[in-house]
Design a protein around this motif. Sequence first.
Motif, PDB file in Angstrom:
ATOM      1  N   GLY A  63      -3.100 -19.336 -19.019  1.00 41.71           N
ATOM      2  CA  GLY A  63      -4.549 -19.229 -19.161  1.00 41.71           C
ATOM      3  C   GLY A  63      -5.299 -19.300 -17.842  1.00 41.71           C
ATOM      4  O   GLY A  63      -6.380 -18.721 -17.702  1.00 41.71           O
ATOM      5  N   PHE A  64      -4.744 -20.005 -16.856  1.00 42.50           N
ATOM      6  CA  PHE A  64      -5.380 -20.068 -15.537  1.00 42.50           C
ATOM      7  C   PHE A  64      -5.408 -18.675 -14.903  1.00 42.50           C
ATOM      8  O   PHE A  64      -6.399 -18.266 -14.311  1.00 42.50           O
ATOM      9  CB  PHE A  64      -4.625 -21.041 -14.618  1.00 42.50           C
ATOM     10  CG  PHE A  64      -4.791 -22.487 -14.986  1.00 42.50           C
ATOM     11  CD1 PHE A  64      -5.925 -23.193 -14.617  1.00 42.50           C
ATOM     12  CD2 PHE A  64      -3.813 -23.145 -15.713  1.00 42.50           C
ATOM     13  CE1 PHE A  64      -6.080 -24.531 -14.950  1.00 42.50           C
ATOM     14  CE2 PHE A  64      -3.959 -24.479 -16.058  1.00 42.50           C
ATOM     15  CZ  PHE A  64      -5.092 -25.180 -15.683  1.00 42.50           C
ATOM     16  N   LEU A 124      -8.006 -16.483 -16.527  1.00 46.15           N
ATOM     17  CA  LEU A 124      -9.358 -16.793 -16.029  1.00 46.15           C
ATOM     18  C   LEU A 124      -9.569 -16.244 -14.623  1.00 46.15           C
ATOM     19  O   LEU A 124     -10.661 -15.790 -14.275  1.00 46.15           O
ATOM     20  CB  LEU A 124      -9.579 -18.313 -16.020  1.00 46.15           C
ATOM     21  CG  LEU A 124      -9.980 -18.943 -17.344  1.00 46.15           C
ATOM     22  CD1 LEU A 124     -10.178 -20.445 -17.165  1.00 46.15           C
ATOM     23  CD2 LEU A 124     -11.265 -18.322 -17.886  1.00 46.15           C
ATOM     24  N   ASN A 168       1.320 -21.565 -10.776  1.00 45.43           N
ATOM     25  CA  ASN A 168       0.070 -22.151 -10.290  1.00 45.43           C
ATOM     26  C   ASN A 168       0.361 -22.841  -8.951  1.00 45.43           C
ATOM     27  O   ASN A 168       1.416 -23.466  -8.802  1.00 45.43           O
ATOM     28  CB  ASN A 168      -0.415 -23.176 -11.336  1.00 45.43           C
ATOM     29  CG  ASN A 168      -1.829 -23.610 -11.099  1.00 45.43           C
ATOM     30  OD1 ASN A 168      -2.139 -24.223 -10.093  1.00 45.43           O
ATOM     31  ND2 ASN A 168      -2.712 -23.275 -12.035  1.00 45.43           N
ATOM     32  N   LEU A 227      -0.556 -25.487  -7.853  1.00 47.35           N
ATOM     33  CA  LEU A 227      -0.378 -26.937  -7.989  1.00 47.35           C
ATOM     34  C   LEU A 227       0.998 -27.296  -8.551  1.00 47.35           C
ATOM     35  O   LEU A 227       1.368 -28.462  -8.606  1.00 47.35           O
ATOM     36  CB  LEU A 227      -1.458 -27.521  -8.912  1.00 47.35           C
ATOM     37  CG  LEU A 227      -2.910 -27.428  -8.418  1.00 47.35           C
ATOM     38  CD1 LEU A 227      -3.867 -27.971  -9.465  1.00 47.35           C
ATOM     39  CD2 LEU A 227      -3.083 -28.196  -7.104  1.00 47.35           C
ATOM     40  N   GLN A 228       1.709 -26.269  -8.992  1.00 48.32           N
ATOM     41  CA  GLN A 228       3.025 -26.503  -9.613  1.00 48.32           C
ATOM     42  C   GLN A 228       4.154 -26.393  -8.590  1.00 48.32           C
ATOM     43  O   GLN A 228       3.996 -25.748  -7.562  1.00 48.32           O
ATOM     44  CB  GLN A 228       3.301 -25.393 -10.628  1.00 48.32           C
ATOM     45  CG  GLN A 228       3.053 -25.727 -12.054  1.00 48.32           C
ATOM     46  CD  GLN A 228       3.338 -24.498 -12.917  1.00 48.32           C
ATOM     47  OE1 GLN A 228       3.347 -23.367 -12.454  1.00 48.32           O
ATOM     48  NE2 GLN A 228       3.536 -24.742 -14.192  1.00 48.32           N
ATOM     49  N   ILE A 276      -6.793 -32.363 -10.008  1.00 50.18           N
ATOM     50  CA  ILE A 276      -6.244 -31.447  -8.994  1.00 50.18           C
ATOM     51  C   ILE A 276      -5.431 -32.235  -7.969  1.00 50.18           C
ATOM     52  O   ILE A 276      -4.319 -31.834  -7.608  1.00 50.18           O
ATOM     53  CB  ILE A 276      -7.375 -30.638  -8.320  1.00 50.18           C
ATOM     54  CG1 ILE A 276      -7.962 -29.641  -9.327  1.00 50.18           C
ATOM     55  CG2 ILE A 276      -6.862 -29.907  -7.078  1.00 50.18           C
ATOM     56  CD1 ILE A 276      -9.193 -28.910  -8.868  1.00 50.18           C
ATOM     57  N   GLN A 330      -2.230 -33.059  -9.256  1.00 48.87           N
ATOM     58  CA  GLN A 330      -1.508 -31.837  -9.648  1.00 48.87           C
ATOM     59  C   GLN A 330      -1.183 -31.864 -11.138  1.00 48.87           C
ATOM     60  O   GLN A 330      -0.091 -31.462 -11.556  1.00 48.87           O
ATOM     61  CB  GLN A 330      -0.250 -31.667  -8.802  1.00 48.87           C
ATOM     62  CG  GLN A 330      -0.559 -31.710  -7.299  1.00 48.87           C
ATOM     63  CD  GLN A 330       0.559 -31.200  -6.448  1.00 48.87           C
ATOM     64  OE1 GLN A 330       1.717 -31.292  -6.820  1.00 48.87           O
ATOM     65  NE2 GLN A 330       0.229 -30.672  -5.291  1.00 48.87           N
ATOM     66  N   LEU A 360      -1.638 -30.255 -14.191  1.00 51.66           N
ATOM     67  CA  LEU A 360      -2.085 -28.988 -14.777  1.00 51.66           C
ATOM     68  C   LEU A 360      -2.390 -29.096 -16.262  1.00 51.66           C
ATOM     69  O   LEU A 360      -3.311 -28.457 -16.763  1.00 51.66           O
ATOM     70  CB  LEU A 360      -1.015 -27.916 -14.563  1.00 51.66           C
ATOM     71  CG  LEU A 360      -1.089 -27.136 -13.263  1.00 51.66           C
ATOM     72  CD1 LEU A 360      -0.006 -26.093 -13.228  1.00 51.66           C
ATOM     73  CD2 LEU A 360      -2.452 -26.467 -13.109  1.00 51.66           C
ATOM     74  N   LEU A 395      -5.694 -30.660 -16.544  1.00 50.26           N
ATOM     75  CA  LEU A 395      -6.712 -29.703 -16.104  1.00 50.26           C
ATOM     76  C   LEU A 395      -6.972 -28.656 -17.200  1.00 50.26           C
ATOM     77  O   LEU A 395      -8.122 -28.307 -17.479  1.00 50.26           O
ATOM     78  CB  LEU A 395      -6.230 -29.023 -14.817  1.00 50.26           C
ATOM     79  CG  LEU A 395      -7.263 -28.381 -13.918  1.00 50.26           C
ATOM     80  CD1 LEU A 395      -8.347 -29.359 -13.500  1.00 50.26           C
ATOM     81  CD2 LEU A 395      -6.582 -27.797 -12.674  1.00 50.26           C
ATOM     82  N   ALA A 396      -5.889 -28.189 -17.805  1.00 53.82           N
ATOM     83  CA  ALA A 396      -6.033 -27.204 -18.882  1.00 53.82           C
ATOM     84  C   ALA A 396      -6.802 -27.812 -20.057  1.00 53.82           C
ATOM     85  O   ALA A 396      -7.681 -27.167 -20.639  1.00 53.82           O
ATOM     86  CB  ALA A 396      -4.657 -26.726 -19.333  1.00 53.82           C
ATOM     87  N   ILE A 454      -8.492 -24.570 -21.367  1.00 55.59           N
ATOM     88  CA  ILE A 454      -7.739 -23.352 -21.042  1.00 55.59           C
ATOM     89  C   ILE A 454      -6.525 -23.263 -21.948  1.00 55.59           C
ATOM     90  O   ILE A 454      -5.790 -24.238 -22.120  1.00 55.59           O
ATOM     91  CB  ILE A 454      -7.307 -23.370 -19.552  1.00 55.59           C
ATOM     92  CG1 ILE A 454      -8.549 -23.189 -18.671  1.00 55.59           C
ATOM     93  CG2 ILE A 454      -6.278 -22.289 -19.256  1.00 55.59           C
ATOM     94  CD1 ILE A 454      -8.278 -23.320 -17.194  1.00 55.59           C
TER      95      ILE A 454
END
Lengths: 282, 85
Positions: free
Chosen positions: A39-40, A43, A209, A211-212, B40, B43, B45, B48-49, B54
């Motif tokens: 989904g990121f 977007l 991502n 961040l991953q 963030i 990290q 995710l 964040l989602a 999201i």
Amino acid sequence: MAGSLYCVGVGMTLGAHICPLSRSYIENADVVFSGVSDGFVELWLHQIHHDVRSLQSFYGKDKSRHITYREMVDTMLAEVKQGKNVVGAFYGHPGVFAKAPHDAIARARVMGYEAKMIPGISAEDCLYADLGMDPGKQGCQHYEASQFMLYKRRIDPTAMLILWQIGLAGDLSMGIDATGAAERRLLLELLAQDYPVDHLCWLYEAATNPLQTPRMEQMPLKSLVFADIYLHTTLVIPPLAPMIPNPLLRARLQQLQLKDKHKMTTYKNNVIPFDTNRKKHL
Amino acid sequence: MMDVIALLEKLGSDCTSLQAEHLQTLLEESNLNEDVKKLIQQQDLKGLANKLAINESIICCAQVAPDEDEPDEDKQPKDDEAINR
């Protein structure tokens, strides 16, 4: 004829892998269809273009992916037929383990529209970088996991073996639900014909991502049965043994090259009957 | 001011931005809310989602093995229809 189709790759990691040309096609499209990994990334595409339409809705529980991919192709081509400049933005490389982009481009061309594929950085590319493996070192075999199970193959355990979509291994419904331990046990049985079950393999997932970090989990093959495996997990089996020399062919090549060292041409040596101009032989 | 996706794009495309001090500067300049900044930095995710609603359940299977009763489904295109020119 008005109307065009460009299938572009956005790479695996958001923001990191898209090439300038693919980005430009997206920015200049009339409409963008997206088939991406999360989904990121969806977007993100919405920030590049105002009219991005997700192809996700075509997937369905208990629905064959044959139908899903056909619908994706029909949907993209419907806009092309209206004279629009259409872009299909797909995660990774749009032509690697991706049916809809290939089919859509082929059909658009048959109908007389301009259609082209722009490559992207694929999970395979990320895998070599992350796992530090070079497919040129001992060779590399790639198969979609279910295809590997359903069709007889001659496996070379002296080369690397990569099985894609291991999460769907053995799925006969062509659906979107991951298969389970029973199917993986059959896969293990098949692999055990060429590898000891203690042979170490990797489960790999590219980072989508920034961040991953990628998943790189090493385990013996026998542990696959109960491992955490998802739709995007890839199985990497390193070579079991060194390559086996072919002394006969080496001797023949040496003989050939010594015999006519100064006169040798690719036409005379009779070893490489390779047609490089890709012309059709009628 | 930067939103989350623009920030992620920056992180993905600028090798300096993932260094701790640069990331801190980016976050300060972003005007994102503190919860999001924290996610963030961690990290996180999934968090964040969730925070940004999201959809994480995206399907990314891309290829199908041909059915026995649909032998033509996965044939390579005939002629050279799929070759980039």
